[in-house]
Design a protein around this motif. Structure first.
Motif, short mmCIF file in Angstrom:
data_model
loop_
_atom_site.label_atom_id
_atom_site.label_comp_id
_atom_site.label_asym_id
_atom_site.label_seq_id
_atom_site.Cartn_x
_atom_site.Cartn_y
_atom_site.Cartn_z
N THR A 184 0.84 -1.20 0.00
CA THR A 184 0.00 0.00 0.00
C THR A 184 0.87 1.25 0.00
O THR A 184 0.97 1.95 -1.00
N ARG A 236 3.47 12.22 15.62
CA ARG A 236 2.08 11.79 15.66
C ARG A 236 1.53 11.87 17.08
O ARG A 236 2.20 11.47 18.03
N ASP A 289 -3.55 8.45 18.63
CA ASP A 289 -3.80 7.83 17.32
C ASP A 289 -3.10 6.47 17.26
O ASP A 289 -1.89 6.39 17.12
N HIS A 333 1.50 -5.40 12.06
CA HIS A 333 1.67 -6.17 10.83
C HIS A 333 2.21 -7.54 11.17
O HIS A 333 3.21 -7.65 11.88
N THR A 376 -9.47 -2.32 21.46
CA THR A 376 -9.36 -2.99 20.17
C THR A 376 -7.98 -2.74 19.58
O THR A 376 -7.31 -1.77 19.95
N ARG A 390 -2.97 -6.23 10.29
CA ARG A 390 -3.06 -6.71 8.91
C ARG A 390 -1.83 -7.53 8.52
O ARG A 390 -0.80 -7.46 9.18
N SER A 430 1.90 4.77 8.46
CA SER A 430 2.53 5.20 7.22
C SER A 430 3.75 6.07 7.56
O SER A 430 3.72 6.81 8.54
N SER A 451 -4.37 0.66 3.43
CA SER A 451 -5.31 -0.45 3.53
C SER A 451 -6.72 0.04 3.89
O SER A 451 -6.89 1.09 4.50
N ARG A 486 -12.10 3.17 7.24
CA ARG A 486 -11.33 3.96 6.27
C ARG A 486 -11.36 3.24 4.93
O ARG A 486 -10.96 2.08 4.85
N GLY A 532 -7.55 8.24 14.03
CA GLY A 532 -6.60 8.95 13.17
C GLY A 532 -7.23 9.44 11.88
O GLY A 532 -6.57 10.11 11.10
O1 TXA Z 1 -1.83 0.43 4.43
C1 TXA Z 1 -1.74 0.77 5.60
O2 TXA Z 1 -2.66 0.58 6.42
C2 TXA Z 1 -0.43 1.45 6.05
C3 TXA Z 1 0.71 0.43 5.90
C4 TXA Z 1 2.02 0.94 6.44
O3 TXA Z 1 0.34 -0.78 6.49
N1 TXA Z 1 -0.52 1.91 7.41
C5 TXA Z 1 -1.27 2.99 7.78
O4 TXA Z 1 -1.17 3.32 9.12
O5 TXA Z 1 -1.96 3.63 7.01
P1 TXA Z 1 -1.65 4.73 9.71
O6 TXA Z 1 -1.15 4.70 11.10
O7 TXA Z 1 -1.20 5.84 8.87
O8 TXA Z 1 -3.20 4.64 9.74
C6 TXA Z 1 -3.82 3.71 10.61
C7 TXA Z 1 -5.21 4.13 10.94
C8 TXA Z 1 -5.27 5.38 11.78
O9 TXA Z 1 -6.27 6.23 11.23
C9 TXA Z 1 -5.71 4.86 13.15
O10 TXA Z 1 -6.47 5.78 13.85
C10 TXA Z 1 -6.50 3.62 12.77
O11 TXA Z 1 -5.78 3.07 11.71
N2 TXA Z 1 -6.54 2.66 13.89
C11 TXA Z 1 -5.53 1.97 14.43
N3 TXA Z 1 -5.95 1.24 15.48
C12 TXA Z 1 -7.27 1.46 15.61
C13 TXA Z 1 -8.29 0.99 16.51
N4 TXA Z 1 -8.01 0.15 17.50
N5 TXA Z 1 -9.54 1.44 16.32
C14 TXA Z 1 -9.84 2.28 15.32
N6 TXA Z 1 -8.92 2.75 14.45
C15 TXA Z 1 -7.65 2.37 14.59
#
Ligand code: TXA
Ligand code: MG
Length: 318
Positions: free
Chosen positions: A30, A53, A57, A62, A112, A116, A138, A176, A190, A220
Motif C-alpha cells: 500500500t 504523531r 492515534d 503487521h 481494540t 493486517r 505510514s 489499507s 477507512r 486517526g
Molecule cells: O496500508 C496501511 O494501512 C499502512 C501500511 C504501512 O500498512 N498503514 C497505515 O497506518 O496507514 P496509519 O497509522 O497511517 O493509519 C492507521 C489508521 C489510523 O487512522 C488509526 O487511527 C486507525 O488506523 N486505527 C488503528 N488502530 C485502531 C483501533 N483500534 N480502532 C480504530 N482505528 C484504529
C-alpha cells in the motif's frame, strides 16, 4: 545508515534493528510503513516521535501470516474470519478486541487493535525475521502526504528512522481498507486499497463509521490529513480554473489545456486502480513544483475511487 536496497542481507539487518528496539521504514503493497517491535512500548514511542504523531492515534500491527495475526485478537467474529481467509495477505486491516499481549501504546489505550498481513515479500520477510508483529503507521510526517517510494520517506523523515529499506514503488499506492465489526455487521472505518464492494461480497453490507449511531471511529481519520503543502481544491473535470505558474493540476484521465506549474494525469485510460497507485506520487511531484494551489479532479466514487476521493477530501479540508 540511511536508505538501502531491500536485499536479503539488509532485511536481516533491519530485523536485528527491530529486535533491538530500533525503527525501520519498509515497503508494503500500500504505502511505506515506519516500523518498530509491536510488543516493545519504548520502540513504539519512538515511532510516534519520529512521525510527530499524537499519542491518541493508534498503530496498525503487521504480521506475516493470518494464523499469527489472529493471536493478537481476543475474539474474532465469523465474518472477520472469512475476510482474513479471503484477503490476507492484502490491503485489509481488521480492528477487533485486542489480546492481553498487545501494549496500550499501540492501541492508544483502546480495547481494540488494528492488524493486517501485508502482501509484499520484503515486508513479510522482515516480519518473519524479526519474529514479532511490527507496529507501523505510514512513514510520513503526521498529517502529510503518504509515501509510496523510499525517496518520499527520506524527504519527510530524513535521518529519523535507523534504516530505510528501499523496495521500489508500492503497488497499490493507497493505505489499507480498515474494517471493524458492530456485532456481525462490518463497519468501514477507512476506505482503502481493497474495494468495499469486494468486502461486502464476503461479509455482507457494511455500515459507514459515524453514520451507524454508536459505530466506532478510527481516531486517526481526521478531517484534515494526507495534505500537500499547497492548498488543494477539488474540481469537476472540465471545470474552468485559473491557469498560471503558481497553479498545478491533477487530472483523472485527460490532460487540461493551458499553462500550469505542473500537470499530472492519474490514468490515461480512466482506470481507478492505476489512478490510486499514481495518486501520492503525483501529489508529491505537484507539491515539489512550488505551486500554491493544486486543482484535483473528482474521480468516480466506486472501487478504488472511494479511497482516492477520501484522500482528496481530507487533503483539501481546512
Ligand atoms: O496500508 C496501511 O494501512 C499502512 C501500511 C504501512 O500498512 N498503514 C497505515 O497506518 O496507514 P496509519 O497509522 O497511517 O493509519 C492507521 C489508521 C489510523 O487512522 C488509526 O487511527 C486507525 O488506523 N486505527 C488503528 N488502530 C485502531 C483501533 N483500534 N480502532 C480504530 N482505528 C484504529
Ligand atoms: Mg497515515
Amino acid at each position: 545508515m540511511g536508505t538501502v536496497k531491500a536485499t536479503a542481507g539488509n532485511i536481516k539487518k533491519a530485523a536485528s534493528l527491530i529486535r533491538a528496539g530500533g525503527v525501520v521504514a519498509f515497503p508494503t503493497e500500500t504505502v511505506y510503513g515506519l516500523g518498530a517491535d509491536g510488543l516493545n512500548p519504548e520502540a513504539c514511542a519512538r515511532v510516534f516521535e519520529i512521525k510527530g504523531r499524537p499519542r491518541f492515534d493508534p498503530l496498525i500491527l503487521h504480521e506475516c501470516s493470518a494464523a499469527r495475526a489472529r493471536k493478537l485478537f481476543s475474539r474474532v467474529p465469523g465474518a472477520a474470519l472469512k475476510l482474513m481467509n479471503e484477503f490476507w495477505p492484502g490491503p485489509l486491516t481488521l480492528v477487533l478486541p485486542k489480546a492481553a499481549s498487545v501494549p496500550d501504546i499501540v492501541t492508544a489505550g483502546l480495547k481494540t487493535v488494528a492488524v493486517r498481513v501485508p502482501a509484499n515479500r520484503h515486508a513479510l520477510a522482515l516480519i518473519k525475521a524479526a519474529g514479532r508483529p511490527i507496529a507501523a503507521p505510514s512513514a510520513n510526517r503526521f498529517g502529510r502526504l503518504s509515501p509510496t517510494s523510499a525517496a518520499h520517506v527520506g524527504k519527510q523523515l530524513g535521518g529519523g528512522p535507523d534504516l530505510i529499506l528501499d523496495g521500489g514503488k508500492t503497488r497499490i499506492g493507497v493505505e489499507s481498507t480498515i474494517i471493524t465489526f458492530s456485532g456481525s455487521r462490518p463497519v468501514l472505518l477507512r476506505p482503502g486499497g481493497l474495494p468495499l464492494e469486494e468486502i461486502e461480497k464476503i461479509a455482507g453490507p457494511a455500515l459507514k463509521a459515524g453514520k451507524a449511531g454508536k459505530a466506532p471511529l478510527a481516531p486517526g481519520c481526521l478531517k484534515k490529513h494526507y495534505a500537500p503543502r499547497a492548498r488543494l481544491e477539488i474540481i469537476t473535470p472540465g471545470q474552468a480554473v485559473k491557469r498560471g505558474a503558481d497553479r498545478a493540476y491533477l487530472a483523472f484521465s485527460k490532460r487540461p489545456a493551458g499553462k500550469f506549474a505542473a500537470v499530472k494525469v492519474l490514468s490515461r485510460t480512466g482506470d481507478l486502480r492505476e489512478a490510486a497507485a499514481a495518486l501520492f506520487g503525483a501529489l508529491h511531484a505537484l507539491e515539489n513544483s512550488g505551486a500554491r494551489v493544486i486543482y484535483a479532479e473528482r474521480v468516480p466514487g466506486h472501487g478504488l475511487g472511494r479511497a482516492i476521493m477520501d484522500r482528496l477530501k481530507r487533503a483539501s479540508a481546512k
